[in-house]
Motif scaffolding. Structure first.
Motif, short mmCIF file in Angstrom:
data_model
loop_
_atom_site.label_atom_id
_atom_site.label_comp_id
_atom_site.label_asym_id
_atom_site.label_seq_id
_atom_site.Cartn_x
_atom_site.Cartn_y
_atom_site.Cartn_z
N GLU A 1 -22.71 -3.73 -46.60
CA GLU A 1 -23.28 -5.13 -45.89
C GLU A 1 -22.10 -5.85 -45.34
OE1 GLU A 1 -25.55 -8.17 -48.29
OE2 GLU A 1 -26.69 -6.27 -48.74
N ARG A 2 -21.13 -6.12 -46.28
CA ARG A 2 -19.96 -6.71 -45.60
C ARG A 2 -19.25 -6.26 -44.42
NH1 ARG A 2 -16.27 -7.50 -50.84
NH2 ARG A 2 -17.83 -6.05 -51.82
N ARG A 3 -19.20 -4.84 -44.15
CA ARG A 3 -18.75 -4.18 -43.17
C ARG A 3 -19.62 -4.61 -42.03
NH1 ARG A 3 -17.41 1.71 -43.32
NH2 ARG A 3 -15.96 0.85 -44.98
N GLY A 4 -21.15 -4.66 -42.02
CA GLY A 4 -21.84 -4.97 -41.07
C GLY A 4 -21.67 -6.40 -40.64
N GLN A 5 -21.53 -7.25 -41.69
CA GLN A 5 -21.47 -8.65 -41.23
C GLN A 5 -20.12 -8.84 -40.50
OE1 GLN A 5 -21.46 -10.31 -45.19
NE2 GLN A 5 -23.65 -10.68 -45.23
N LEU A 6 -18.82 -8.15 -40.97
CA LEU A 6 -17.73 -8.30 -40.21
C LEU A 6 -18.09 -7.57 -38.66
CD1 LEU A 6 -14.88 -8.83 -40.29
CD2 LEU A 6 -14.37 -6.44 -40.86
N VAL A 7 -18.57 -6.73 -38.48
CA VAL A 7 -18.95 -6.43 -37.16
C VAL A 7 -19.76 -7.01 -36.40
CG1 VAL A 7 -20.33 -4.60 -35.89
CG2 VAL A 7 -18.99 -3.83 -37.57
N LEU A 8 -20.84 -7.99 -37.00
CA LEU A 8 -21.63 -8.97 -36.33
C LEU A 8 -20.70 -10.12 -35.98
CD1 LEU A 8 -25.06 -8.82 -38.04
CD2 LEU A 8 -24.36 -8.17 -35.81
N VAL A 9 -19.75 -10.52 -36.71
CA VAL A 9 -18.89 -11.63 -36.37
C VAL A 9 -17.97 -11.25 -35.45
CG1 VAL A 9 -17.23 -12.93 -37.35
CG2 VAL A 9 -18.91 -12.54 -38.87
N ALA A 10 -17.50 -10.09 -35.47
CA ALA A 10 -16.57 -9.85 -34.22
C ALA A 10 -17.32 -9.73 -33.07
CB ALA A 10 -15.78 -8.40 -34.52
N ALA A 11 -18.35 -9.33 -33.02
CA ALA A 11 -19.14 -9.24 -31.77
C ALA A 11 -19.57 -10.80 -31.26
CB ALA A 11 -20.55 -8.42 -31.93
N GLY A 12 -19.64 -11.38 -32.04
CA GLY A 12 -20.08 -13.02 -31.76
C GLY A 12 -18.92 -13.43 -30.97
N VAL A 13 -17.63 -13.13 -31.77
CA VAL A 13 -16.29 -13.79 -31.26
C VAL A 13 -16.03 -13.35 -29.89
CG1 VAL A 13 -13.79 -13.66 -31.47
CG2 VAL A 13 -15.32 -14.21 -33.16
N VAL A 14 -16.18 -12.01 -29.63
CA VAL A 14 -15.95 -11.20 -28.37
C VAL A 14 -17.00 -12.01 -27.18
CG1 VAL A 14 -16.26 -9.14 -26.87
CG2 VAL A 14 -15.05 -9.23 -29.09
N ALA A 15 -18.26 -12.05 -27.64
CA ALA A 15 -19.40 -12.97 -26.74
C ALA A 15 -18.85 -13.95 -26.28
CB ALA A 15 -20.68 -12.51 -27.49
N ILE A 16 -18.60 -14.89 -27.39
CA ILE A 16 -18.11 -16.22 -27.00
C ILE A 16 -16.89 -16.25 -26.01
CG2 ILE A 16 -16.94 -18.38 -28.11
CD1 ILE A 16 -18.97 -17.80 -30.45
N ALA A 17 -15.99 -15.21 -26.29
CA ALA A 17 -14.95 -15.31 -25.31
C ALA A 17 -15.07 -14.87 -24.02
CB ALA A 17 -13.75 -14.46 -26.28
N LEU A 18 -16.20 -14.18 -23.84
CA LEU A 18 -16.65 -13.67 -22.44
C LEU A 18 -17.26 -14.59 -21.62
CD1 LEU A 18 -17.71 -9.86 -23.19
CD2 LEU A 18 -15.71 -10.62 -22.04
N VAL A 19 -17.76 -15.82 -22.36
CA VAL A 19 -18.58 -16.75 -21.60
C VAL A 19 -17.94 -17.53 -20.60
CG1 VAL A 19 -19.90 -19.04 -21.94
CG2 VAL A 19 -20.44 -16.91 -23.33
N PRO A 20 -16.68 -17.74 -20.96
CA PRO A 20 -15.95 -18.68 -19.85
C PRO A 20 -15.61 -17.73 -18.60
CG PRO A 20 -14.78 -18.97 -22.17
CD PRO A 20 -15.98 -18.11 -22.25
N MET A 21 -15.01 -16.58 -19.05
CA MET A 21 -14.52 -15.41 -18.04
C MET A 21 -15.88 -15.05 -17.09
SD MET A 21 -12.44 -12.85 -20.35
CE MET A 21 -12.69 -11.52 -19.41
N VAL A 22 -16.95 -15.12 -17.60
CA VAL A 22 -18.05 -14.65 -16.71
C VAL A 22 -18.47 -15.94 -15.92
CG1 VAL A 22 -20.56 -14.60 -16.78
CG2 VAL A 22 -19.20 -12.97 -18.23
N ALA A 23 -18.30 -17.33 -16.64
CA ALA A 23 -18.37 -18.40 -15.59
C ALA A 23 -17.37 -18.47 -14.61
CB ALA A 23 -18.49 -19.77 -16.43
#
Length: 179
Positions: free
Chosen positions: A7-29
């Motif tokens: 469960e913790r590993r799954g949460q960690l993967v979700l948090v990492a995916a969220g951070v990457v997605a947030i970092a990609l927003v300015p690059m896409v813009a």
């Protein structure tokens, strides 16, 4: 593995995916803002059609005035001016036809009255002058030097019509002898 660790590993993967997605927003813009746009001209040449005409005609006048140097006596100054004009005609035509497909229309004509004014203002006069008479033959300014005709300048009126409006400019292009 225990279910708590999974469960913790799954949460960690979700948090990492969220951070990457947030970092990609300015690059896409930034990518979308800098991307190709069909209605945006890419170079200064398309934004400044008057400068385009000026560059072509200036080089042409230099070449044309060199081509008549020493070939005509002063009594043949009209023939010398005609020789300059024959050399310039293809360049003038090239300018006038250069941007028709993009909606830019050029009209290039010689200005004899402005050439006459330039000759009066820029040719030396008086008893100690180095050279002979100076006059405008149409839009071409010629001067007598050692019995020969030298082309000093050519004066053009250029009208540029674009979708934004019309611009009228008078150019005095100095030839090789007019420096």
């Amino acid at each position: 593995m225990r279910s708590g660790e999974t469960e913790r590993r799954g949460q960690l993967v979700l948090v990492a995916a969220g951070v990457v997605a947030i970092a990609l927003v300015p690059m896409v813009a930034a990518y979308l803002q800098l991307g190709y746009h069909a209605d945006v001209d890419a170079s200064a040449e398309y934004r400044q059609p008057v400068s385009n005409a000026e560059r072509v005609l200036e080089r042409a006048v230099h070449n044309a005035t060199v081509s008549v140097r020493g070939d005509y006596d002063w009594s043949q100054r009209t023939l010398a001016a005609d020789g300059v004009n024959r050399t310039l005609d293809p360049y003038r035509t090239r300018v006038e036809q250069s941007r028709l497909d993009t909606g830019v229309v050029y009209e290039v004509t010689q200005n004899g009255s402005a050439a006459g004014r330039w000759a009066v203002q820029h040719c030396p006069s008086g008893p100690n002058r180095e050279f002979g008479d100076c006059e405008a033959v149409g839009g071409v300014v010629v001067q007598e030097r050692a019995g020969e005709t030298h082309a000093l300048a050519v004066v053009y009126d250029v009208r540029v019509t674009t979708e934004d409006g019309t611009t009228d400019v008078t150019f005095v292009f100095r030839g090789v002898g007019g420096r």
